[in-house]
Design a protein around this motif. Structure first.
Motif, mmCIF file in Angstrom:
data_model
loop_
_atom_site.group_PDB
_atom_site.id
_atom_site.type_symbol
_atom_site.label_atom_id
_atom_site.label_comp_id
_atom_site.label_asym_id
_atom_site.label_seq_id
_atom_site.Cartn_x
_atom_site.Cartn_y
_atom_site.Cartn_z
ATOM 1 N N GLU A 116 0.821 -1.213 0.000
ATOM 2 C CA GLU A 116 0.000 0.000 0.000
ATOM 3 C C GLU A 116 0.855 1.263 0.000
ATOM 4 O O GLU A 116 0.432 2.318 -0.485
ATOM 5 C CB GLU A 116 -0.924 0.022 1.226
ATOM 6 N N ASP A 117 2.077 1.151 0.538
ATOM 7 C CA ASP A 117 2.958 2.316 0.641
ATOM 8 C C ASP A 117 3.878 2.471 -0.565
ATOM 9 O O ASP A 117 4.725 3.361 -0.592
ATOM 10 C CB ASP A 117 3.815 2.201 1.907
ATOM 11 N N THR A 118 3.727 1.602 -1.562
ATOM 12 C CA THR A 118 4.699 1.503 -2.649
ATOM 13 C C THR A 118 4.055 1.833 -3.990
ATOM 14 O O THR A 118 2.912 1.454 -4.261
ATOM 15 C CB THR A 118 5.267 0.067 -2.705
ATOM 16 N N CYS A 119 4.802 2.517 -4.836
ATOM 17 C CA CYS A 119 4.413 2.653 -6.237
ATOM 18 C C CYS A 119 5.075 1.500 -6.998
ATOM 19 O O CYS A 119 6.302 1.364 -6.989
ATOM 20 C CB CYS A 119 4.860 3.989 -6.816
ATOM 21 N N LEU A 120 4.267 0.660 -7.611
ATOM 22 C CA LEU A 120 4.759 -0.525 -8.311
ATOM 23 C C LEU A 120 4.615 -0.325 -9.812
ATOM 24 O O LEU A 120 3.512 -0.111 -10.322
ATOM 25 C CB LEU A 120 3.974 -1.757 -7.862
ATOM 26 N N ASP A 150 0.083 6.125 -9.686
ATOM 27 C CA ASP A 150 0.982 5.896 -10.814
ATOM 28 C C ASP A 150 1.366 4.428 -10.982
ATOM 29 O O ASP A 150 2.064 4.074 -11.936
ATOM 30 C CB ASP A 150 2.258 6.731 -10.648
ATOM 31 N N SER A 151 0.951 3.566 -10.060
ATOM 32 C CA SER A 151 1.244 2.139 -10.202
ATOM 33 C C SER A 151 0.589 1.602 -11.466
ATOM 34 O O SER A 151 -0.538 1.985 -11.808
ATOM 35 C CB SER A 151 0.726 1.365 -8.986
ATOM 36 N N LEU A 161 7.368 5.681 -19.157
ATOM 37 C CA LEU A 161 8.025 5.110 -17.979
ATOM 38 C C LEU A 161 9.166 6.009 -17.509
ATOM 39 O O LEU A 161 9.324 6.251 -16.298
ATOM 40 C CB LEU A 161 8.561 3.708 -18.309
ATOM 41 N N PHE A 162 9.953 6.522 -18.446
ATOM 42 C CA PHE A 162 11.061 7.421 -18.105
ATOM 43 C C PHE A 162 10.546 8.660 -17.366
ATOM 44 O O PHE A 162 11.076 9.042 -16.310
ATOM 45 C CB PHE A 162 11.790 7.833 -19.387
ATOM 46 N N ASN A 163 9.508 9.274 -17.898
ATOM 47 C CA ASN A 163 8.959 10.471 -17.260
ATOM 48 C C ASN A 163 8.388 10.151 -15.880
ATOM 49 O O ASN A 163 8.528 10.935 -14.933
ATOM 50 C CB ASN A 163 7.879 11.090 -18.148
ATOM 51 N N LYS A 164 7.750 9.005 -15.769
ATOM 52 C CA LYS A 164 7.148 8.626 -14.493
ATOM 53 C C LYS A 164 8.232 8.397 -13.440
ATOM 54 O O LYS A 164 8.084 8.801 -12.281
ATOM 55 C CB LYS A 164 6.297 7.373 -14.680
ATOM 56 N N LEU A 165 9.319 7.743 -13.815
ATOM 57 C CA LEU A 165 10.412 7.500 -12.875
ATOM 58 C C LEU A 165 11.000 8.819 -12.366
ATOM 59 O O LEU A 165 11.283 8.965 -11.165
ATOM 60 C CB LEU A 165 11.498 6.643 -13.537
ATOM 61 N N THR A 175 9.472 3.338 -4.625
ATOM 62 C CA THR A 175 9.078 2.800 -5.924
ATOM 63 C C THR A 175 9.815 1.496 -6.203
ATOM 64 O O THR A 175 11.012 1.379 -5.951
ATOM 65 C CB THR A 175 9.394 3.806 -7.054
ATOM 66 N N ILE A 176 9.079 0.525 -6.752
ATOM 67 C CA ILE A 176 9.664 -0.732 -7.221
ATOM 68 C C ILE A 176 9.348 -0.868 -8.701
ATOM 69 O O ILE A 176 8.188 -0.754 -9.119
ATOM 70 C CB ILE A 176 9.110 -1.947 -6.455
ATOM 71 N N LEU A 177 10.391 -1.108 -9.501
ATOM 72 C CA LEU A 177 10.234 -1.404 -10.921
ATOM 73 C C LEU A 177 10.583 -2.875 -11.124
ATOM 74 O O LEU A 177 11.722 -3.278 -10.911
ATOM 75 C CB LEU A 177 11.152 -0.523 -11.767
ATOM 76 N N ILE A 178 9.595 -3.666 -11.490
ATOM 77 C CA ILE A 178 9.833 -5.088 -11.759
ATOM 78 C C ILE A 178 9.737 -5.313 -13.253
ATOM 79 O O ILE A 178 8.778 -4.869 -13.898
ATOM 80 C CB ILE A 178 8.850 -5.996 -10.978
ATOM 81 N N GLY A 179 10.762 -5.946 -13.815
ATOM 82 C CA GLY A 179 10.771 -6.087 -15.267
ATOM 83 C C GLY A 179 11.436 -7.367 -15.724
ATOM 84 O O GLY A 179 12.349 -7.881 -15.064
#
Length: 327
Positions: A116-120, A150-151, A161-165, A175-179
């Protein structure tokens, strides 16, 4: 056996783990037909197994050739592995999705805190482009629980994605970026980010899109491109309902209801000690409704304290011992 499910996710020590593992083994040895047949063909008497160290592991290939379930309930979903055209897919018949949901929710919180505290942010094009992915089911659920607007998923919209980061970095947002590996590399060919607080998690695999790379080379490119100190990784598979996580250097840790055991590559029934290299066997107690004791086709090294490294996969010559057990 349903009464054991809550206990699985409250395991705190080896004694509790071993007690639950033995109970699940006795149950699956009787009610999981492929596992029962496998044990019988090995001339092992399930009722004589009194130590976790003596439990036999089902070769993971059985998920391609058999319906591996340990009850008679109708499946709620069938997870399937990715594969090239013509390959036989592994299929995991899941009769209780709540067990999977409890497993990934509790494991994620154990390693990364409350979602809940994270932007994924999820950069998983190859997974999104097919059906039956257990990873996408997990990410869908985590995205639904994330409170951050923004998740979300990204396919090939790298500029967005670049702008969002950059926006998330400026806001100081966790923030966590999983790829998937190749998609992260594709992104970095177009954009560079300096976001030291970002958690970048690669799920492994080039999916035939790029040449395979050694972990050190890959992580060097990713750390430089995203401006982070380390690259996290997720170790999971269609045949499991739990995941292990690495916070860097390719060293993975399991949630409390999952353990890694190594087997001798020449004798699949012989287990190895820490700091040796062998085939990765997995005990996943969340697999209570299928089979919790899986012999994978991965090679690894077990470290003191239960952490482990994944070193690669068997080639066809290396798994002769496993093939003998399948016949």
């Amino acid at each position: 056996m349903k009464t054991l499910i809550p206990q699985i996710f409250s395991i705190r020590d080896d004694e509790q783990f071993n007690e639950a593992a033995l109970a699940i083994f006795k149950y699956q040895a009787e009610f999981c037909v492929p596992y029962h047949q496998f044990i019988t063909n090995l001339n092992i008497k399930a009722d004589q197994i009194t130590r976790v160290a003596d439990i036999p592991y089902l070769p993971i290939s059985f998920f391609k050739s058999h319906t591996v379930v340990s009850n008679t309930e109708k499946e709620e979903i069938i997870f399937s592995s990715s594969g090239t055209t013509g390959q036989i897919q592994s299929k995991h018949f899941v009769t209780d999705l709540k067990v999977y949901e409890d497993s990934f929710n509790k494991a994620f919180e154990q390693f990364y805190g409350k979602i809940e505290d994270t932007c994924l942010l999820a950069l998983l094009p190859s997974y999104l482009e097919r059906d039956g992915s257990s990873l996408i089911y997990m990410i869908d659920a985590l995205l639904n629980q994330s409170k951050h607007p923004d998740s979300g998923y990204f396919l090939h919209n790298h500029e967005e994605l670049f702008n969002k980061l950059n926006t998330l970095k400026a806001a100081g947002q966790k923030t966590i970026l999983i790829g998937v590996t190749y998609a992260l590399l594709d992104f970095l060919e177009l954009y560079q980010v300096n976001f030291p607080e970002l958690t970048v998690m690669e799920t492994g695999g080039m999916k035939g899109k790029r040449k395979e790379m050694v972990r050190e080379e890959l992580h060097e490119i990713l750390t430089s491109g995203f401006g982070v100190d380390a690259i996290h990784s997720e170790y999971g598979m269609t045949e499991l309902l739990s995941q292990a996580y690495s916070s860097g250097n390719g060293v993975f840790d399991c949630p409390n209801w999952m353990k890694i055991v190594l087997r001798d590559t020449n004798d699949p029934l012989t287990l190895l000690n820490s700091n040796q290299t062998g085939g990765i066997n997995i005990i996943d107690l969340a697999n209570i409704n299928s089979c919790s004791f899986i012999a994978t086709q991965d090679l690894g090294r077990l470290l003191p304290g239960g952490s482990f490294e994944v070193l690669g996969r068997f080639d066809n010559a290396d798994i002769r011992g496993c093939n003998l057990l399948v016949q």
